[in-house]
Design an enzyme around this catalytic site. Structure first.
Site, PDB file in Angstrom:
ATOM      1  N   GLU A  77     -72.311 -59.693   5.732  1.00 45.61           N
ATOM      2  CA  GLU A  77     -72.513 -59.264   4.335  1.00 45.61           C
ATOM      3  C   GLU A  77     -72.681 -60.466   3.418  1.00 45.61           C
ATOM      4  OE1 GLU A  77     -72.999 -57.351   1.966  1.00 45.61           O
ATOM      5  OE2 GLU A  77     -72.588 -55.267   2.507  1.00 45.61           O
ATOM      6  N   ARG A 117     -59.813 -52.521  -0.500  1.00 42.90           N
ATOM      7  CA  ARG A 117     -60.207 -53.918  -0.270  1.00 42.90           C
ATOM      8  C   ARG A 117     -61.433 -54.220  -1.100  1.00 42.90           C
ATOM      9  NH1 ARG A 117     -64.941 -54.328   2.415  1.00 42.90           N
ATOM     10  NH2 ARG A 117     -65.552 -52.804   3.999  1.00 42.90           N
ATOM     11  N   ASN A 142     -65.206 -55.370  -1.678  1.00 44.93           N
ATOM     12  CA  ASN A 142     -66.432 -55.290  -0.897  1.00 44.93           C
ATOM     13  C   ASN A 142     -67.422 -56.326  -1.413  1.00 44.93           C
ATOM     14  OD1 ASN A 142     -67.765 -54.108   1.326  1.00 44.93           O
ATOM     15  ND2 ASN A 142     -69.118 -53.007  -0.053  1.00 44.93           N
ATOM     16  N   ASN A 180     -71.083 -51.848  -4.172  1.00 50.73           N
ATOM     17  CA  ASN A 180     -72.110 -52.620  -3.479  1.00 50.73           C
ATOM     18  C   ASN A 180     -73.121 -53.189  -4.456  1.00 50.73           C
ATOM     19  OD1 ASN A 180     -72.211 -53.282  -0.692  1.00 50.73           O
ATOM     20  ND2 ASN A 180     -72.139 -51.116  -0.185  1.00 50.73           N
ATOM     21  N   ASP A 233     -77.091 -50.357   0.185  1.00 45.63           N
ATOM     22  CA  ASP A 233     -76.011 -51.333   0.392  1.00 45.63           C
ATOM     23  C   ASP A 233     -76.217 -52.506  -0.564  1.00 45.63           C
ATOM     24  OD1 ASP A 233     -73.978 -52.963   1.542  1.00 45.63           O
ATOM     25  OD2 ASP A 233     -74.278 -52.032   3.487  1.00 45.63           O
TER      26      ASP A 233
END
Length: 292
Positions: free
Chosen positions: A18, A101, A103, A150, A200
């Site tokens: 990522e 958490r 991202n 995202n 995403d």
């Protein structure tokens, strides 16, 4: 029109690769493996990787003007000293929400770091939020009810903030006040089509258009946010494409990360690898660094 070429440049597979960021000074690609709990730097010159382990999941890592990086580790903004491979806390969010958490995260043109959280177990419950880490290391909470935070980016004049909450299956835009970091007037600029996958990570090119990685779609789509029209589709040999950024000579290459977690690598041997897309005929822009 030039012919588009897709090349696997980082063959070491990530569980969830990522957040790619091109570092112009070293010609390196900075990215993370979220559940692999590592920050990676791949050198395009030497084709070698340097890595640093983190104590928890790591949602992003971005350059810091004063040196090193800022990473989203667990629910904490952490200062990363790459030379000593050490991390120290800057700020924490959601002290009571143990199941969340960080991202994705990205720095705005004024040097603020925007980053969002998501539920580790049940993202559909929308228990994430979007925050900014300001240069004085204070944290601003912008909104909650986020499924999977995202794709972040800004228009060329900095007046529009693009954002993806993945399970909404849209690319959204906000009016953005660069002086204060305030968000307003949320609207949809692109509605995903049924075969495109889950939106995403994203990046913005030098023409102000968007490139969106499509998780479970094996593609990156090129969108005009002003018209809501998809201009181009780039297919990749990995179904779980996760994010993208421009880099390379004059920012003319698009780097795309992917995830291998949960996939049969016999069927998708390049799942989790990082790809370079060249010949797109467009260029990107340098990333911004955190000012704190």
């Amino acid at each position: 029109m030039s012919s588009v070429r897709v090349e696997c440049v980082v063959k070491e597979s990530c569980l969830i690769g990522e957040g790619p960021v091109w570092e112009e000074s070293d010609q390196t690609l900075l990215y993370v493996d979220i559940v692999g709990q590592k920050i990676h730097r791949w050198s395009s010159a030497t084709n070698s990787i340097q890595s640093m382990a983190t104590e928890h999941t790591v949602g992003f890592a971005v350059p810091r003007r004063s040196g090193g990086y800022v990473a989203g580790v667990g629910r904490s903004f952490m200062a990363i000293d790459w030379s000593t491979q050490t991390a120290s806390p800057l700020a924490e969010v959601e002290q009571c929400e143990l199941t969340n958490r960080f991202n994705d995260g990205k720095v705005d043109p004024a040097g603020r770091l925007l980053a969002g959280t998501m539920a580790i177990e049940c993202p559909g419950e929308k228990q994430g939020s979007l925050y900014s880490l300001n240069s004085d290391l204070t944290v601003t909470k912008h909104f909650n009810q986020v499924s999977i935070s995202n794709g972040l980016g800004w228009s060329l004049d900095h007046s529009v903030f693009f954002y993806i909450d993945s399970l909404n299956f849209t690319v959204d835009a906000f009016s953005y006040d660069l002086n204060t970091g305030a968000l307003s007037d949320r609207r949809v600029v692109y509605q995903m089509e049924c075969d495109e996958g889950i939106p995403d990570g994203l990046c913005v090119d030098a023409e102000g258009r968007l490139w969106v990685a499509c998780f479970n779609g094996g593609r990156v789509i090129h969108i005009d946010p002003n018209t809501g029209v998809r201009l181009q589709t780039v297919c990749l040999p990995a179904s779980k494409t996760t994010s993208c950024c421009f880099g390379g000579p004059q920012y003319s290459d698009l780097y795309v990360t992917s995830a291998g977690l949960g996939l049969d690598l016999n069927q998708q041997p390049l799942a989790g690898c990082t790809f370079k897309v060249s010949g797109l005929g467009v260029k990107g822009r340098p990333s911004d660094s955190f000012a704190g």
